[in-house]
Structures are given as C-alpha cells and as structure tokens.
Enzyme design. Structure first.
Site, PDB file in Angstrom:
ATOM      1  N   ALA A   1       0.924  -1.165  -0.021  1.00  0.00           N
ATOM      2  CA  ALA A   1       0.020   0.170  -0.036  1.00  0.00           C
ATOM      3  C   ALA A   1       0.873   1.069   0.016  1.00  0.00           C
ATOM      4  O   ALA A   1       2.118   1.294   0.334  1.00  0.00           O
ATOM      5  CB  ALA A   1      -1.051   0.046   1.264  1.00  0.00           C
TER       6      ALA A   1
ATOM      7  N   GLY B   1       0.520  -5.057   0.635  1.00  0.00           N
ATOM      8  CA  GLY B   1      -0.496  -5.069  -0.108  1.00  0.00           C
ATOM      9  C   GLY B   1      -0.102  -5.797  -1.515  1.00  0.00           C
ATOM     10  O   GLY B   1      -1.255  -6.239  -2.327  1.00  0.00           O
TER      11      GLY B   1
ATOM     12  N   GLU C   1      -0.465  -9.416  -1.079  1.00  0.00           N
ATOM     13  CA  GLU C   1      -1.923  -9.551  -0.821  1.00  0.00           C
ATOM     14  C   GLU C   1      -2.508  -9.514  -1.935  1.00  0.00           C
ATOM     15  O   GLU C   1      -3.397 -10.315  -2.648  1.00  0.00           O
ATOM     16  CB  GLU C   1      -2.452  -8.619   0.143  1.00  0.00           C
TER      17      GLU C   1
ATOM     18  N   GLU D   1       4.275  -5.264   7.399  1.00  0.00           N
ATOM     19  CA  GLU D   1       3.475  -4.051   7.873  1.00  0.00           C
ATOM     20  C   GLU D   1       3.819  -3.886   9.462  1.00  0.00           C
ATOM     21  O   GLU D   1       3.878  -2.771  10.048  1.00  0.00           O
ATOM     22  CB  GLU D   1       1.983  -4.501   7.887  1.00  0.00           C
TER      23      GLU D   1
HETATM   24  N1  COA Z   1       4.689   3.280  -0.569  1.00  0.00           N
HETATM   25  C1  COA Z   1       5.054   4.534  -0.954  1.00  0.00           C
HETATM   26  N2  COA Z   1       6.263   4.673  -1.552  1.00  0.00           N
HETATM   27  C2  COA Z   1       7.199   3.519  -1.528  1.00  0.00           C
HETATM   28  C3  COA Z   1       6.836   2.345  -1.049  1.00  0.00           C
HETATM   29  C4  COA Z   1       5.255   2.079  -0.323  1.00  0.00           C
HETATM   30  N3  COA Z   1       4.960   1.008  -0.083  1.00  0.00           N
HETATM   31  N4  COA Z   1       7.640   1.416  -1.398  1.00  0.00           N
HETATM   32  C5  COA Z   1       8.679   2.153  -2.030  1.00  0.00           C
HETATM   33  N5  COA Z   1       8.247   3.422  -2.099  1.00  0.00           N
HETATM   34  C6  COA Z   1       9.102   4.337  -2.773  1.00  0.00           C
HETATM   35  C7  COA Z   1      10.160   4.800  -1.773  1.00  0.00           C
HETATM   36  O1  COA Z   1       9.584   5.792  -0.874  1.00  0.00           O
HETATM   37  C8  COA Z   1      11.070   5.453  -2.695  1.00  0.00           C
HETATM   38  O2  COA Z   1      10.417   6.656  -2.783  1.00  0.00           O
HETATM   39  P1  COA Z   1      11.494   8.118  -3.256  1.00  0.00           P
HETATM   40  O3  COA Z   1      12.522   7.719  -4.468  1.00  0.00           O
HETATM   41  O4  COA Z   1      10.694   9.150  -3.407  1.00  0.00           O
HETATM   42  O5  COA Z   1      12.349   8.080  -2.003  1.00  0.00           O
HETATM   43  C9  COA Z   1      10.900   4.647  -4.108  1.00  0.00           C
HETATM   44  O6  COA Z   1       9.800   3.839  -4.034  1.00  0.00           O
HETATM   45  C10 COA Z   1      12.086   3.461  -3.988  1.00  0.00           C
HETATM   46  O7  COA Z   1      12.074   3.024  -2.774  1.00  0.00           O
HETATM   47  P2  COA Z   1      13.376   2.544  -1.909  1.00  0.00           P
HETATM   48  O8  COA Z   1      12.913   2.407  -0.540  1.00  0.00           O
HETATM   49  O9  COA Z   1      14.476   3.709  -2.315  1.00  0.00           O
HETATM   50  O10 COA Z   1      14.071   1.611  -2.611  1.00  0.00           O
HETATM   51  P3  COA Z   1      15.105   0.446  -1.810  1.00  0.00           P
HETATM   52  O11 COA Z   1      15.620  -0.606  -2.991  1.00  0.00           O
HETATM   53  O12 COA Z   1      16.072   0.977  -0.934  1.00  0.00           O
HETATM   54  O13 COA Z   1      13.912  -0.671  -1.031  1.00  0.00           O
HETATM   55  C11 COA Z   1      11.972  -1.853  -0.486  1.00  0.00           C
HETATM   56  C12 COA Z   1      13.200  -1.162  -1.320  1.00  0.00           C
HETATM   57  C13 COA Z   1      10.966  -2.475  -1.139  1.00  0.00           C
HETATM   58  C14 COA Z   1      12.620  -2.648   0.456  1.00  0.00           C
HETATM   59  C15 COA Z   1      11.493  -0.455   0.280  1.00  0.00           C
HETATM   60  O14 COA Z   1      11.146   0.394  -0.481  1.00  0.00           O
HETATM   61  C16 COA Z   1      10.601  -0.817   1.436  1.00  0.00           C
HETATM   62  O15 COA Z   1      10.679  -1.321   2.359  1.00  0.00           O
HETATM   63  N6  COA Z   1       9.293  -0.320   0.924  1.00  0.00           N
HETATM   64  C17 COA Z   1       8.092  -0.656   1.774  1.00  0.00           C
HETATM   65  C18 COA Z   1       7.498  -1.781   1.934  1.00  0.00           C
HETATM   66  C19 COA Z   1       6.355  -2.034   2.896  1.00  0.00           C
HETATM   67  O16 COA Z   1       6.321  -2.064   3.897  1.00  0.00           O
HETATM   68  N7  COA Z   1       5.200  -2.424   2.155  1.00  0.00           N
HETATM   69  C20 COA Z   1       4.113  -2.612   2.987  1.00  0.00           C
HETATM   70  C21 COA Z   1       3.179  -1.213   3.273  1.00  0.00           C
HETATM   71  S1  COA Z   1       1.763  -1.671   4.274  1.00  0.00           S
END
Ligand code: COA
Length: 260
Positions: free
Chosen positions: A67, A113, A116, A136
């Site tokens: 999400a 999400g 999911e 989460e």
């Molecule tokens: N919602 C909003 N933005 C997200 C996102 C999410 N779930 N997941 C990644 N992004 C965005 C990041 O904020 C970043 O944006 P920015 O360039 O403006 O800073 C961009 O996508 C790239 O992500 P980044 O975190 O820089 O890449 P990474 O390779 O270091 O890490 C992940 C990749 C997937 C491990 C990491 O982005 C992450 O943990 N995302 C969230 C996952 C999560 O918790 N999902 C469940 C949500 S309920």
C-alpha cells in the site's frame, strides 16, 4: 473512467494489466485501487471476449511494494483505517472471484498489499528476482488487505505467522517451495509460462472454469476472518506506533516503537 495508473493491453485474447507507478515501486495508492475496482468490478465484469488476465508491475524492480505508505499519514489523521481495509477486501474479492483466470506475474518486490494482491489472483508466477513479505509490523500495523487470511491458505499457519510477525522477506524459490507461487522462472520465461497456462485454460469450457473458481474459493469462505482483520487493522492505525512507523519510512530512518 480512464486509467491513469494501469496500462491495459489486449494481445491474443489475453488482457495484460500493468500497474504503472515504477517510481513508487508500483505502490497501491487509492487511485490505483479504484482503477483495479473499476476494471474487475465494472469495465470487464461482464466481458467474455478474452480468456484471462496477466497482472504485473511496471519496471524490473517491483510487482507492487505495498500500500502507498505516503498516503498513510492521512489515514492516521482521519482514523478510517478499518474502512480502508474493508474497501481493499471488497476489491480483492472482485479479483479472487473474477470469471476469467487472473495470473499474477510477480517481477520483483511483492510486499504488504503487493503480496496480498498476488494472493488474490488465481495463479502466481514469479521471476527469479521476486521477493515476498508482509512487512506491515515494521510500520506498526498489520496486513489489511487479506494477508492474515490468505497467507495461511497458501503456506499454512506456522510459516504465515512467522512472516507476519517478523516482517521478513522470502525469495521466489522459497515462495515456490512453500506453495505461495506456482512457478519461479527467468524473466522472459515467466511471461511465456503465464501465457501457456492461460492458453491451456482457454481451451476448456468457460463456464466450467468460472464454476471451478467459485467452488475452490468457497472452501475458504470465512468472512469473519476478514472482518476481524479489518477491525484489527483499524485499531492498529489509531496508535502512536503507526504514526511513528509511517513517519520513519518517509524520513528513511529506523522506527522507535513505544507500544502506544
Ligand atoms: N509506498 C510508497 N512509496 C514506496 C513504497 C510504498 N509501499 N515502497 C517504496 N516506495 C518508494 C520509496 O519511498 C522510494 O521513493 P523516493 O525515491 O521518493 O524516496 C522509491 O519507492 C524507491 O524505494 P526505496 O525504498 O528507495 O528502494 P530500496 O531499494 O531502498 O528498498 C524496498 C526497496 C521495497 C525494500 C523498500 O522500498 C520498502 O521497504 N518499501 C516498503 C515496503 C512495505 O513496507 N510495504 C508494506 C506497506 S503496508
């Protein structure tokens, strides 16, 4: 309704949907959810001029990274987390009960999400770089789009509990070993496999396919579990821990949870 975040293409009787927000790793914001709702619930709900759907994410990094966490700040302020989860459930039920088979082509991160969403599809094919998880708890909340219900169905309670409580990710091979994905293949071959499966299904009786989907799903028809998840998600989104977790993600720092 026009689609802003979904690319829709028809090729050889297959509809390919690409979630197209690569800069946000295809995170599911409310606009994208609304477009999925429109596709599965209205636009294509009664169409029969296609044999199946392939659902994937744009770019080579993510299927869907969850999400949209950047929208979570507003959820904390409005206090409508439970309604958010209930809406997600309704949209994912549309996919799960869709009359044509939906294959998730998981080409990178499938987190929160995103995992999911993949689980609401009928079949899952992962590329070798795919990674799965329900992270989460890192944000001080719980899965809210059916993860606490469907992960059990695919991999059993023990492993589902481990993934949900630790927030740890697993790779595609482990996901296949556990039964979360049907196949793990190199990038080009994964798509070919999705087409092959849909082409095989297309030779069968469409009514039999639709009834099979209904009958298999009926085994797992426990609406009480989803209601409990939505209520628990709603409670978690009202905590200081959630505000801290969402802020920490946006500010790119470790969250400091206080259990409040
Ligand atoms: N919602 C909003 N933005 C997200 C996102 C999410 N779930 N997941 C990644 N992004 C965005 C990041 O904020 C970043 O944006 P920015 O360039 O403006 O800073 C961009 O996508 C790239 O992500 P980044 O975190 O820089 O890449 P990474 O390779 O270091 O890490 C992940 C990749 C997937 C491990 C990491 O982005 C992450 O943990 N995302 C969230 C996952 C999560 O918790 N999902 C469940 C949500 S309920």
């Amino acid at each position: 309704m026009s689609y802003e975040n979904l690319l829709i293409e028809h090729t050889d009787g297959i509809v390919r949907i690409t979630i197209n927000r690569p800069k946000a790793l295809n995170a599911l914001n409310q606009q994208t959810l609304g477009e999925l709702e429109h596709f599965f619930g209205t636009d294509y709900a009664d169409r029969t001029d296609f044999s199946g759907v392939i659902l994937t994410g744009a770019g080579d990094r993510a299927f869907v990274a969850g999400a949209d966490i950047k929208e979570f700040v507003a959820v904390a302020e409005r206090g409508d987390g439970q309604q958010m989860a209930e809406r997600g459930h309704e949209i994912f039920f549309l996919i799960e009960n869709f009359h044509r088979p939906v294959v998730a082509l998981i080409n990178g991160f499938a987190l929160g999400g995103g995992c999911e969403l993949a689980m609401a599809c009928h079949l899952r094919i992962a590329t070798e770089n795919a990674r799965f998880g329900q992270p989460e708890v890192n944000l001080g909340i719980i899965p809210g789009y059916g993860g606490t219900q469907r992960l059990n169905q695919y991999i059993g309670k023990g492993k589902a509990m481990e993934l949900i409580l630790t927030g740890n990710m697993i790779d595609a091979r482990e996901a296949e070993r556990l039964g979360l994905v049907n196949y793990t293949l190199p990038h080009g071959q994964a798509e070919e496999k999705a087409v092959e499966l849909l082409s095989t299904i297309a030779t069968k009786g469409p009514i039999a396919i639709q009834e099979s989907i209904r009958a298999v799903n009926s085994f797992y028809d426990h609406p009480g579990g989803y209601a409990a998840e939505a209520e628990a998600f709603g409670r978690a989104t009202k905590t200081a821990d959630f505000r801290e977790g969402a802020s920490a993600f946006v500010e790119k720092r470790q969250a400091d949870f206080r259990g409040e």
